[in-house]
Design a protein around this motif. Structure first.
Motif, PDB file in Angstrom:
ATOM      1  N   VAL A  46      11.173  -2.370  32.967  1.00  8.94           N
ATOM      2  CA  VAL A  46      10.190  -3.120  32.177  1.00  8.94           C
ATOM      3  C   VAL A  46      10.631  -3.335  30.733  1.00  8.94           C
ATOM      4  O   VAL A  46      10.037  -4.157  30.024  1.00  8.94           O
ATOM      5  CB  VAL A  46       8.796  -2.459  32.206  1.00  8.94           C
ATOM      6  CG1 VAL A  46       8.300  -2.315  33.621  1.00  8.94           C
ATOM      7  CG2 VAL A  46       8.776  -1.122  31.493  1.00  8.94           C
ATOM      8  N   LEU A  47      11.681  -2.643  30.300  1.00 12.55           N
ATOM      9  CA  LEU A  47      12.154  -2.808  28.932  1.00 12.55           C
ATOM     10  C   LEU A  47      13.136  -3.967  28.805  1.00 12.55           C
ATOM     11  O   LEU A  47      13.971  -4.202  29.678  1.00 12.55           O
ATOM     12  CB  LEU A  47      12.852  -1.537  28.446  1.00 12.55           C
ATOM     13  CG  LEU A  47      11.960  -0.400  27.958  1.00 12.55           C
ATOM     14  CD1 LEU A  47      12.804   0.852  27.709  1.00 12.55           C
ATOM     15  CD2 LEU A  47      11.201  -0.797  26.690  1.00 12.55           C
ATOM     16  N   ARG A  48      13.045  -4.657  27.686  1.00 13.18           N
ATOM     17  CA  ARG A  48      14.063  -5.650  27.340  1.00 13.18           C
ATOM     18  C   ARG A  48      15.346  -4.924  26.938  1.00 13.18           C
ATOM     19  O   ARG A  48      15.309  -3.769  26.536  1.00 13.18           O
ATOM     20  CB  ARG A  48      13.569  -6.523  26.186  1.00 13.18           C
ATOM     21  CG  ARG A  48      12.312  -7.313  26.529  1.00 13.18           C
ATOM     22  CD  ARG A  48      11.950  -8.281  25.405  1.00 13.18           C
ATOM     23  NE  ARG A  48      10.756  -9.039  25.792  1.00 13.18           N
ATOM     24  CZ  ARG A  48       9.527  -8.792  25.367  1.00 13.18           C
ATOM     25  NH1 ARG A  48       9.325  -7.782  24.515  1.00 13.18           N
ATOM     26  NH2 ARG A  48       8.503  -9.512  25.769  1.00 13.18           N
ATOM     27  N   PRO A  49      16.512  -5.606  27.016  1.00 15.55           N
ATOM     28  CA  PRO A  49      17.745  -4.988  26.533  1.00 15.55           C
ATOM     29  C   PRO A  49      17.584  -4.512  25.091  1.00 15.55           C
ATOM     30  O   PRO A  49      17.003  -5.217  24.253  1.00 15.55           O
ATOM     31  CB  PRO A  49      18.776  -6.120  26.632  1.00 15.55           C
ATOM     32  CG  PRO A  49      18.246  -6.992  27.733  1.00 15.55           C
ATOM     33  CD  PRO A  49      16.745  -6.946  27.605  1.00 15.55           C
ATOM     34  N   ASP A  50      18.047  -3.332  24.799  1.00 11.77           N
ATOM     35  CA  ASP A  50      17.919  -2.680  23.500  1.00 11.77           C
ATOM     36  C   ASP A  50      16.488  -2.209  23.223  1.00 11.77           C
ATOM     37  O   ASP A  50      16.189  -1.765  22.112  1.00 11.77           O
ATOM     38  CB  ASP A  50      18.403  -3.578  22.354  1.00 11.77           C
ATOM     39  CG  ASP A  50      18.882  -2.762  21.158  1.00 11.77           C
ATOM     40  OD1 ASP A  50      19.497  -1.692  21.369  1.00 11.77           O
ATOM     41  OD2 ASP A  50      18.617  -3.178  20.012  1.00 11.77           O
ATOM     42  N   GLY A  51      15.606  -2.298  24.218  1.00 13.64           N
ATOM     43  CA  GLY A  51      14.256  -1.784  24.055  1.00 13.64           C
ATOM     44  C   GLY A  51      14.238  -0.268  23.922  1.00 13.64           C
ATOM     45  O   GLY A  51      15.187   0.433  24.292  1.00 13.64           O
ATOM     46  N   ILE A  52      13.142   0.256  23.395  1.00 17.45           N
ATOM     47  CA  ILE A  52      13.036   1.666  23.035  1.00 17.45           C
ATOM     48  C   ILE A  52      12.182   2.426  24.052  1.00 17.45           C
ATOM     49  O   ILE A  52      11.104   1.964  24.425  1.00 17.45           O
ATOM     50  CB  ILE A  52      12.414   1.816  21.634  1.00 17.45           C
ATOM     51  CG1 ILE A  52      13.347   1.229  20.571  1.00 17.45           C
ATOM     52  CG2 ILE A  52      12.078   3.278  21.315  1.00 17.45           C
ATOM     53  CD1 ILE A  52      12.689   1.050  19.216  1.00 17.45           C
ATOM     54  N   PHE A  53      12.666   3.590  24.459  1.00 17.04           N
ATOM     55  CA  PHE A  53      11.855   4.536  25.222  1.00 17.04           C
ATOM     56  C   PHE A  53      11.698   5.794  24.385  1.00 17.04           C
ATOM     57  O   PHE A  53      12.690   6.352  23.901  1.00 17.04           O
ATOM     58  CB  PHE A  53      12.509   4.879  26.555  1.00 17.04           C
ATOM     59  CG  PHE A  53      11.764   5.921  27.344  1.00 17.04           C
ATOM     60  CD1 PHE A  53      10.376   5.855  27.491  1.00 17.04           C
ATOM     61  CD2 PHE A  53      12.440   6.971  27.943  1.00 17.04           C
ATOM     62  CE1 PHE A  53       9.691   6.817  28.225  1.00 17.04           C
ATOM     63  CE2 PHE A  53      11.765   7.929  28.683  1.00 17.04           C
ATOM     64  CZ  PHE A  53      10.386   7.853  28.818  1.00 17.04           C
TER      65      PHE A  53
END
Length: 246
Positions: free
Chosen positions: A124-131
């Protein structure tokens, strides 16, 4: 099975959970989302009653809460006007691929099936998205707080977490750790209320509950830092574990 029972025990005390659990300091949330943009699309995963959702919305972010427990979702919807929590879990997030700038988790990552959850969060995260999982941990370098933790068996310590949370799997880069401090002003009754929202209390026998409450009230009546005081400052460390999707 025991862990599943504990994880799903909170809905029975949703109102008290919302009342007695602490929120998250703004500086911790800003650090978690550094680089995500001034208005990020954030998933609050295992959102509970929305304590983290409220903190993120106060910073101007667009928040989608996801929570498996219907009682917790109902409390969140009532407490956060204009927000509807989605039914879902860390292992089955009801959102499209690459639809979020960040996924944050308040006080719940330790309940996840991590191998499955990491794959789903990466989806569900975009590339370079943060978890970023986040925990409020009581500061047990303070003597009476350490005794409180012993009596109530109230969760993991910061040292436990820094050992256990080291990677989010192949889809994520290195895990960074941010530490922040804050305090809440509480009465003895409010600390008892907080204890009653913890998983250990919720699955305890009536006899175990009686012992914990008796010992906790005795602590407040006899400890030199607590006796005779109407309120005390309960210190916390907030730990943020942050990684980016590759």
């Amino acid at each position: 099975m025991v862990e599943h029972t504990r994880a799903r025990s909170f809905g029975a005390v949703a109102a008290d959970y919302d009342r007695f659990r602490p929120g998250y300091p703004a500086e911790a949330l800003r650090w978690a989302l550094a680089g995500a943009g001034a208005v990020a699309g954030v998933v609050d995963l295992a959102a509970g009653t929305g304590l983290l959702t409220r903190g993120l919305r106060a910073l101007g972010h667009q928040v989608t809460p996801v929570e498996p427990d219907p009682a917790m979702r109902a409390r969140l919807d009532a407490a956060v006007p204009g927000t509807t929590a989605l039914a879902g879990s860390a292992e089955a997030v009801p959102l499209p691929d690459a639809s979020a700038d960040a996924v944050l988790v308040g006080q719940a990552y330790h309940w996840f099936d991590r191998e499955r959850a990491h794959v789903e969060i990466a989806r569900v995260l975009r590339p370079d998205g943060i978890f970023a999982p986040i925990w409020n941990i009581r500061d047990e370098t303070v003597d009476w707080v350490a005794e409180l933790g012993r009596i109530a068996q109230m969760g993991e310590s910061s040292s436990d977490l820094t050992v256990k949370v080291t990677t989010f799997g192949a889809a994520f880069g290195p895990v960074e750790l941010g530490r922040f401090t804050h305090r809440t002003t509480v009465t003895a009754d409010e600390v008892v209320g907080l204890m009653r929202t913890r998983s250990h209390w919720l699955v305890a026998t009536p006899q175990q509950r009686q012992r914990m409450e008796r010992d906790l009230r005795e602590l407040f009546a006899t400890h030199p830092d607590l006796a005779g005081r109407a309120t005390v400052e309960l210190p916390y460390q907030t730990l943020v574990f942050r990684a980016r999707r590759r």
